[in-house]
Design a protein around this motif. Structure first.
Motif, short mmCIF file in Angstrom:
data_model
loop_
_atom_site.label_atom_id
_atom_site.label_comp_id
_atom_site.label_asym_id
_atom_site.label_seq_id
_atom_site.Cartn_x
_atom_site.Cartn_y
_atom_site.Cartn_z
N LEU A 1 0.83 -1.20 0.00
CA LEU A 1 0.00 0.00 0.00
C LEU A 1 0.87 1.26 0.00
N ARG A 2 1.94 1.24 0.77
CA ARG A 2 2.86 2.40 0.79
C ARG A 2 3.52 2.60 -0.57
N GLU A 3 3.73 1.52 -1.30
CA GLU A 3 4.35 1.59 -2.62
C GLU A 3 3.38 2.07 -3.70
N GLY A 4 2.12 2.25 -3.32
CA GLY A 4 1.15 2.78 -4.27
C GLY A 4 0.14 1.80 -4.83
N GLN A 5 0.19 0.55 -4.39
CA GLN A 5 -0.82 -0.39 -4.85
C GLN A 5 -2.17 -0.04 -4.24
N THR A 6 -3.22 -0.33 -4.98
CA THR A 6 -4.57 -0.19 -4.44
C THR A 6 -4.84 -1.35 -3.50
N ALA A 7 -5.92 -1.26 -2.74
CA ALA A 7 -6.31 -2.37 -1.86
C ALA A 7 -6.58 -3.63 -2.67
N THR A 8 -7.20 -3.46 -3.83
CA THR A 8 -7.49 -4.61 -4.70
C THR A 8 -6.21 -5.25 -5.20
N GLN A 9 -5.27 -4.45 -5.66
CA GLN A 9 -4.00 -4.97 -6.13
C GLN A 9 -3.25 -5.68 -5.01
N THR A 10 -3.29 -5.08 -3.83
CA THR A 10 -2.62 -5.67 -2.67
C THR A 10 -3.25 -7.01 -2.31
N ALA A 11 -4.56 -7.06 -2.32
CA ALA A 11 -5.26 -8.32 -2.01
C ALA A 11 -4.83 -9.41 -2.98
N TYR A 12 -4.80 -9.11 -4.27
CA TYR A 12 -4.40 -10.11 -5.26
C TYR A 12 -2.92 -10.46 -5.14
N SER A 13 -2.09 -9.48 -4.79
CA SER A 13 -0.66 -9.75 -4.61
C SER A 13 -0.42 -10.73 -3.46
N LEU A 14 -1.31 -10.70 -2.47
CA LEU A 14 -1.19 -11.59 -1.31
C LEU A 14 -2.04 -12.85 -1.47
N ASN A 15 -2.48 -13.09 -2.70
CA ASN A 15 -3.24 -14.30 -3.06
C ASN A 15 -4.63 -14.38 -2.47
N TYR A 16 -5.22 -13.23 -2.16
CA TYR A 16 -6.63 -13.20 -1.77
C TYR A 16 -7.44 -13.10 -3.05
N SER A 17 -8.43 -13.94 -3.20
CA SER A 17 -9.27 -13.88 -4.40
C SER A 17 -10.47 -12.97 -4.20
N CYS A 18 -10.64 -12.50 -2.97
CA CYS A 18 -11.80 -11.68 -2.64
C CYS A 18 -11.34 -10.47 -1.83
N LEU A 19 -11.64 -9.28 -2.33
CA LEU A 19 -11.25 -8.05 -1.64
C LEU A 19 -11.87 -7.98 -0.25
N ASP A 20 -13.11 -8.41 -0.10
CA ASP A 20 -13.77 -8.36 1.21
C ASP A 20 -13.03 -9.18 2.25
N ALA A 21 -12.57 -10.36 1.87
CA ALA A 21 -11.83 -11.21 2.81
C ALA A 21 -10.52 -10.54 3.22
N PHE A 22 -9.82 -9.94 2.25
CA PHE A 22 -8.59 -9.23 2.56
C PHE A 22 -8.87 -8.05 3.49
N SER A 23 -9.92 -7.29 3.20
CA SER A 23 -10.26 -6.13 4.02
C SER A 23 -10.57 -6.53 5.46
#
Length: 87
Positions: free
Chosen positions: A42-64
């Motif tokens: 997130l500090r590097e500029g990724q969106t929450a959605t990009q961050t979720a996918y980068s961490l192998n979350y398939s669902c933004l809600d679960a990551f949030s």
């Protein structure tokens, strides 16, 4: 039983030893590292959605939910704080 290298220790033995010596479970350590990696993305500029996918979350809600549980704020709130600090 999973073997670790030539030590022939099972994962339960390793987990118990880690808890005894470090006071935290391996699951807690994993979650702490995931939150720190999420904050880094997130500090590097990724969106929450990009961050979720980068961490192998398939669902933004679960990551949030995961992020809020461990960082005590939503990813969007964390991003807002970052922006406020940089102004």
């Amino acid at each position: 039983m999973q073997k670790v290298g030539h030590l022939k220790l099972d994962s339960d033995t390793i987990s118990r030893s880690h808890k005894r010596y470090f006071g935290t479970t391996l699951s807690d350590l994993r979650e702490e590292l995931l939150v720190e990696k999420a904050k880094e993305y997130l500090r590097e500029g990724q969106t929450a959605t990009q961050t979720a996918y980068s961490l192998n979350y398939s669902c933004l809600d679960a990551f949030s939910r995961f992020f809020k549980k461990h960082a005590e704020m939503r990813p969007s709130e964390y991003l807002r704080q970052l922006l406020e600090r940089n102004e």
